[in-house]
Design a protein around this motif. Structure first.
Motif, short mmCIF file in Angstrom:
data_model
loop_
_atom_site.label_atom_id
_atom_site.label_comp_id
_atom_site.label_asym_id
_atom_site.label_seq_id
_atom_site.Cartn_x
_atom_site.Cartn_y
_atom_site.Cartn_z
N GLU A 152 -2.32 -9.19 -4.48
CA GLU A 152 -3.62 -8.54 -4.67
C GLU A 152 -3.64 -7.11 -4.12
O GLU A 152 -4.09 -6.18 -4.80
CB GLU A 152 -4.73 -9.38 -4.04
N PRO A 153 -3.17 -6.88 -2.88
CA PRO A 153 -3.15 -5.49 -2.40
C PRO A 153 -2.28 -4.59 -3.28
O PRO A 153 -2.62 -3.43 -3.52
CB PRO A 153 -2.56 -5.62 -0.99
N GLN A 178 -4.19 -3.69 -6.43
CA GLN A 178 -5.22 -2.69 -6.12
C GLN A 178 -4.61 -1.30 -5.97
O GLN A 178 -5.17 -0.30 -6.43
CB GLN A 178 -5.96 -3.10 -4.83
N THR A 179 -3.45 -1.24 -5.34
CA THR A 179 -2.75 0.05 -5.18
C THR A 179 -2.40 0.63 -6.54
O THR A 179 -2.62 1.83 -6.81
CB THR A 179 -1.47 -0.14 -4.34
N ALA A 216 -5.28 2.07 -8.50
CA ALA A 216 -5.88 3.30 -7.95
C ALA A 216 -5.11 4.56 -8.34
O ALA A 216 -5.58 5.68 -8.09
CB ALA A 216 -5.95 3.19 -6.43
N SER A 244 0.83 -1.21 0.00
CA SER A 244 0.00 0.00 0.00
C SER A 244 0.86 1.26 0.00
O SER A 244 1.93 1.29 0.61
CB SER A 244 -0.91 0.02 1.23
#
Length: 458
Positions: free
Chosen positions: A351-352, A355-356, A359, A282
């Protein structure tokens, strides 16, 4: 660490007119400037060969209104440069010092280029945070080692004496005037040197862990990436003789040092559209704020580790820096045709991380209020594990327009000068005030002013 201050002995081993402590950029430039005025000059250096913090840097000097800028069609001036410095430091700097440095930076670069044939050119293919014009000047390899070697060779060609493996350990001072220093040899013996004028170019106190803990608690856990010789002698001598010290909480950090390799990764990888993520994949801050602030931001993450993510397009820009090529050579830079592959290579949760990356906007502001204008990252994707580091301190001895050191009562010492990290710079009161190149700006300009000053001849 303790430093001694005593009166000079009756008999000294050596004497000279101008004595320079430290053979980094500031000290060598001071020596050149002093030599031009006809002063006899001696430089003493603790290391085996001149290097200092300069050799660990990218060797980039910000300057406005130079001939190198004009050749690139860059319209810039000292007033705009001064405004950029004060904006970054939230106007915490002494305006007179800011104007002194910005007005003399351009002429100093022109002087080094024209008189001594140092081939400075301007970085034109990316912007440094906080600079409203492209004004970072460097030698061809964009390496501080190249800069220090060029300055050393120039001093040698001018027959300026540089004595290495001599650490200054004692200041001779009596009746308000500097008399000289004592230096220690590798065998433990000492030599005494008298002078009419002393220039302290021995940088700051980042290598003194007690002083770092005292004045810079926010970064004491960070990697020390500066020169180990920066032990704070100038600060300690100044305290002992009543010199004025300013902004001791100011420093340059960096949040993009490859770990565990210990290689600086240029911040161009961020300014051109790269980001940083933590071990969870993240993002955690607005990376556009600057690389000095990045040190604290990265160290606040789990284990003090982050990962800088960019792409092949950005890597091609970063390769103009020798450090980046070294990082590639030792395998610190991971490359993959897919984001999934890059996550696996870096040890990030896939996966995280995906997603980061999804975005990140193609343009406009993100959740951290960072403005994105560059194109989105695309294959091949690149990443490097990094940590936060302390590079050098920015507070120190307060100086006047000739780089002479102030006393606490507002008067100046008649024959004591300071430049570079030994002097107070223009980075405000903390890490967030550091504008790219501020360290070498102070070294180059104050070094030249200190060297050429002849006011000590009363």
């Amino acid at each position: 660490m303790t430093v001694d201050v005593t009166a000079a002995p009756d008999v000294l081993d050596l004497t000279c007119e101008t004595l320079v402590v430290g053979a980094g950029a500031g000290g060598l430039i001071a020596a050149l400037a002093a030599h031009e005025t006809g002063q006899s000059v001696l430089v003493v250096e603790a290391d085996v060969v001149p290097s200092g913090s300069t050799a660990l840097s990218a060797g980039l000097v910000p300057a406005a209104g130079t001939k190198a800028q004009a050749s690139e069609g860059i319209d810039d001036d000292a007033e705009l440069f001064a405004s950029d410095i004060q904006t970054k430091a939230k106007h915490q700097n002494e305006q007179q010092l800011v104007e002194l440095l910005t007005q003399n930076a351009g002429p100093s670069i022109n002087w080094l280029s024209e008189k001594y044939h140092l081939p400075f050119s301007v970085i034109t293919n990316f912007d440094y945070p906080g600079h409203s014009r492209r004004r970072m000047h460097g030698l061809p390899t964009r390496s501080g080692a190249e800069l220090i070697d060029a300055l050393r060779s120039t001093c040698e060609d001018s027959e300026i004496d540089i004595i290495c493996e001599r650490r200054a350990t004692r200041l001779f001072y009596e009746n308000g005037k500097i008399q000289g220093i004592a230096v220690t040899r590798p065998d433990g013996g000492t030599e005494t040197i008298g002078c009419e004028k002393l220039i302290l170019a021995c940088n700051g106190f980042g290598g003194n862990r007690d002083l770092v803990q005292r004045f810079l608690p926010d970064i004491e856990s960070g990697l020390w990436f500066g020169h180990d010789g920066n032990r704070g002698e100038a600060l300690l001598w100044g305290q002992a003789i009543g010199a004025e010290l300013n902004h001791l909480g100011a420093y340059q950090g960096h949040g993009n040092v490859a770990h565990p390799h210990g290689i600086l990764i240029t911040w161009a990888v961020i300014t051109q559209g790269g980001i940083q993520v933590n071990r969870g994949g993240s993002r955690f801050w607005n990376e556009a704020q600057g690389y000095s602030e990045a040190a604290r931001a990265v160290l606040a993450q789990p284990e003090g580790i982050a990962f800088t993510i960019f792409d092949g397009r950005i890597a091609s820009i970063a390769r103009q820096f020798e450090d980046f090529k070294q990082a590639e050579g030792v395998g610190a830079i991971k490359v993959s045709e897919t984001l999934e592959g890059l996550a696996q290579d870096l040890g990030l949760p896939v996966e995280p991380f995906l997603q980061t990356m999804a975005a990140i906007p193609a343009s406009g502001k993100d959740e951290f209020d960072r403005e994105f204008a560059s194109q989105k990252l695309s294959a091949p994707f690149c990443g490097v594990r990094v940590t936060g580091a302390l590079f050098h301190t920015q507070g120190g001895l307060r100086t006047d327009d000739d780089a002479r050191v102030y006393r606490t009562d507002g008067t100046v010492f008649p024959n004591l000068y300071a430049c570079g990290g030994a002097a107070c710079g223009v980075s405000g009161q903390s890490d967030s005030g550091y504008l790219s190149g501020n360290g070498l700006l102070s070294a180059v300009v104050l070094g030249r002013l200190a060297g050429q000053s002849v006011r000590h001849r009363l």
